[in-house]
Design a protein around this motif. Structure first.
Motif, mmCIF file in Angstrom:
data_model
loop_
_atom_site.group_PDB
_atom_site.id
_atom_site.type_symbol
_atom_site.label_atom_id
_atom_site.label_comp_id
_atom_site.label_asym_id
_atom_site.label_seq_id
_atom_site.Cartn_x
_atom_site.Cartn_y
_atom_site.Cartn_z
ATOM 1 N N GLY A 121 0.793 -1.226 0.000
ATOM 2 C CA GLY A 121 0.000 0.000 0.000
ATOM 3 C C GLY A 121 0.822 1.271 0.000
ATOM 4 N N GLN A 122 1.868 1.326 0.845
ATOM 5 C CA GLN A 122 2.646 2.551 0.953
ATOM 6 C C GLN A 122 3.396 2.870 -0.332
ATOM 7 N N SER A 123 3.936 1.853 -1.000
ATOM 8 C CA SER A 123 4.654 2.106 -2.269
ATOM 9 C C SER A 123 3.691 2.607 -3.336
ATOM 10 N N TYR A 124 2.476 2.109 -3.323
ATOM 11 C CA TYR A 124 1.452 2.579 -4.257
ATOM 12 C C TYR A 124 1.102 4.038 -3.972
ATOM 13 N N ALA A 125 0.916 4.371 -2.693
ATOM 14 C CA ALA A 125 0.598 5.743 -2.311
ATOM 15 C C ALA A 125 1.735 6.696 -2.678
ATOM 16 N N ASN A 126 2.986 6.260 -2.458
ATOM 17 C CA ASN A 126 4.135 7.104 -2.792
ATOM 18 C C ASN A 126 4.218 7.378 -4.284
ATOM 19 N N ALA A 127 3.901 6.371 -5.091
ATOM 20 C CA ALA A 127 3.932 6.558 -6.547
ATOM 21 C C ALA A 127 2.881 7.565 -6.987
ATOM 22 N N LEU A 128 1.708 7.534 -6.361
ATOM 23 C CA LEU A 128 0.669 8.507 -6.690
ATOM 24 C C LEU A 128 1.058 9.909 -6.238
ATOM 25 N N ARG A 129 1.707 10.016 -5.077
ATOM 26 C CA ARG A 129 2.123 11.336 -4.586
ATOM 27 C C ARG A 129 3.143 11.974 -5.523
ATOM 28 N N ARG A 183 -5.826 -0.538 16.106
ATOM 29 C CA ARG A 183 -5.273 -1.415 17.144
ATOM 30 C C ARG A 183 -3.976 -0.894 17.750
ATOM 31 N N SER A 184 -3.218 -0.116 16.982
ATOM 32 C CA SER A 184 -1.941 0.382 17.489
ATOM 33 C C SER A 184 -1.617 1.712 16.823
ATOM 34 N N VAL A 185 -0.725 2.476 17.457
ATOM 35 C CA VAL A 185 -0.318 3.768 16.895
ATOM 36 C C VAL A 185 0.401 3.574 15.566
ATOM 37 N N GLY A 186 1.329 2.605 15.529
ATOM 38 C CA GLY A 186 2.060 2.354 14.295
ATOM 39 C C GLY A 186 1.153 1.902 13.175
ATOM 40 N N GLY A 187 0.189 1.040 13.491
ATOM 41 C CA GLY A 187 -0.747 0.576 12.469
ATOM 42 C C GLY A 187 -1.617 1.700 11.950
ATOM 43 N N ALA A 188 -2.081 2.573 12.850
ATOM 44 C CA ALA A 188 -2.884 3.715 12.426
ATOM 45 C C ALA A 188 -2.073 4.667 11.562
ATOM 46 N N GLN A 189 -0.818 4.922 11.951
ATOM 47 C CA GLN A 189 0.046 5.811 11.177
ATOM 48 C C GLN A 189 0.269 5.277 9.775
ATOM 49 N N ARG A 190 0.572 3.993 9.656
ATOM 50 C CA ARG A 190 0.825 3.398 8.345
ATOM 51 C C ARG A 190 -0.427 3.400 7.475
ATOM 52 N N PHE A 191 -1.544 3.007 8.076
ATOM 53 C CA PHE A 191 -2.777 2.928 7.302
ATOM 54 C C PHE A 191 -3.240 4.305 6.833
ATOM 55 N N LEU A 192 -3.284 5.285 7.748
ATOM 56 C CA LEU A 192 -3.783 6.607 7.397
ATOM 57 C C LEU A 192 -2.848 7.325 6.438
ATOM 58 N N SER A 193 -1.542 7.090 6.571
ATOM 59 C CA SER A 193 -0.593 7.678 5.627
ATOM 60 C C SER A 193 -0.814 7.126 4.223
ATOM 61 N N THR A 194 -1.107 5.834 4.139
ATOM 62 C CA THR A 194 -1.366 5.214 2.842
ATOM 63 C C THR A 194 -2.684 5.699 2.261
ATOM 64 N N VAL A 195 -3.722 5.740 3.101
ATOM 65 C CA VAL A 195 -5.031 6.203 2.649
ATOM 66 C C VAL A 195 -4.957 7.623 2.096
ATOM 67 N N SER A 196 -4.215 8.495 2.801
ATOM 68 C CA SER A 196 -4.127 9.893 2.384
ATOM 69 C C SER A 196 -3.448 10.052 1.039
ATOM 70 N N GLY A 197 -2.674 9.041 0.611
ATOM 71 C CA GLY A 197 -2.027 9.111 -0.689
ATOM 72 C C GLY A 197 -2.839 8.499 -1.807
ATOM 73 N N ILE A 198 -3.695 7.513 -1.472
ATOM 74 C CA ILE A 198 -4.435 6.778 -2.498
ATOM 75 C C ILE A 198 -5.852 7.303 -2.682
ATOM 76 N N SER A 199 -6.583 7.465 -1.583
ATOM 77 C CA SER A 199 -7.997 7.825 -1.673
ATOM 78 C C SER A 199 -8.266 9.106 -2.469
ATOM 79 N N PRO A 200 -7.498 10.205 -2.268
ATOM 80 C CA PRO A 200 -7.780 11.423 -3.033
ATOM 81 C C PRO A 200 -7.626 11.252 -4.547
#
Length: 222
Positions: free
Chosen positions: A41-49, A166-183
């Motif tokens: 997910g994160q690599s996909y979001a980074n490519a879109l950014r 469930r965790s701070v790290g999981g929320a950070q990773r998920f929301l960072s990815t979402v913010s790059g892909i969803s828009p």
């Protein structure tokens, strides 16, 4: 990767993706889909950014509380005047040190400096601003920051769909990815006619998705 895009395009339902794969004759569990998202997910979001248009010079900053594993954490976010998510950071506190850390993280992530930042009346912003970016204009007013406050809505939708994080790290990773892909799949629909919206989504944004995920190079299915 096309499946990863589906997970982050809407409020995530790994069960729906599992059923989508089953229609294609592939049997996977929702845990497998979750791991795919975490891995790719994160690599996909980074490519879109990297493909997004130039950022605006007026940044809106805001913070909101989220429940993570039963504990209240502070989610800091920054968007530009067009609603493009610039940065997101989950922290334990809502004080000067947390605001300063967010400012520095934001400048490092965007690799740019805004002309003006707009925040609410939280004093931590002013104190951190004077230390980290004193040359940038700072406007502090409750009513001026609706752009950032409205951008929290998609996160609330996902938080409800996932029944919390469930965790701070999981929320950070998920929301960072979402913010790059969803828009990428959610342009400013309220400013477009239906014809313009379809013309923007179908040939343009789907083509970018196919190019990034490698689908464009595959032969068409019979």
């Amino acid at each position: 990767m096309e499946i990863i895009a589906h997970c982050f395009r809407f409020p995530p339902s790994f069960r729906e993706v599992e059923e989508l794969m089953l229609e294609r004759g592939v049997i996977v569990s929702h845990e497998t889909v979750r791991r795919w998202c975490a891995t790719f997910g994160q690599s996909y979001a980074n490519a879109l950014r990297r493909r997004r248009v130039q950022l605006g010079d007026k940044w809106h900053l805001d913070e909101v509380f989220v429940k993570i594993n039963g504990e209240r954490k502070c989610l800091w976010r920054a968007v530009d005047a067009d609603g493009t998510v610039l940065d997101i950071l989950v922290q334990n506190r809502r004080d000067k040190a947390a605001a300063r850390r967010f400012f520095r993280h934001m400048l490092k992530t965007t690799r740019s400096v805004p002309r003006v930042i707009v925040t609410d009346k939280l004093r931590s912003y002013g104190a951190a601003h004077r230390e980290v970016m004193p040359s940038v204009e700072h406007r502090s007013h409750k009513g001026l920051n609706n752009r950032a406050k409205n951008s929290h809505q998609p996160i609330r939708q996902r938080e409800r769909a996932m029944k919390g994080f469930r965790s701070v790290g999981g929320a950070q990773r998920f929301l960072s990815t979402v913010s790059g892909i969803s828009p990428h799949f959610r342009p400013r629909r309220h400013l477009m006619t239906a014809t313009h919206y379809r013309a923007e989504i179908t040939p343009t944004r789907f083509a970018i998705r196919d190019h990034i995920t490698g689908v464009a190079g595959l032969p068409a299915a019979a």
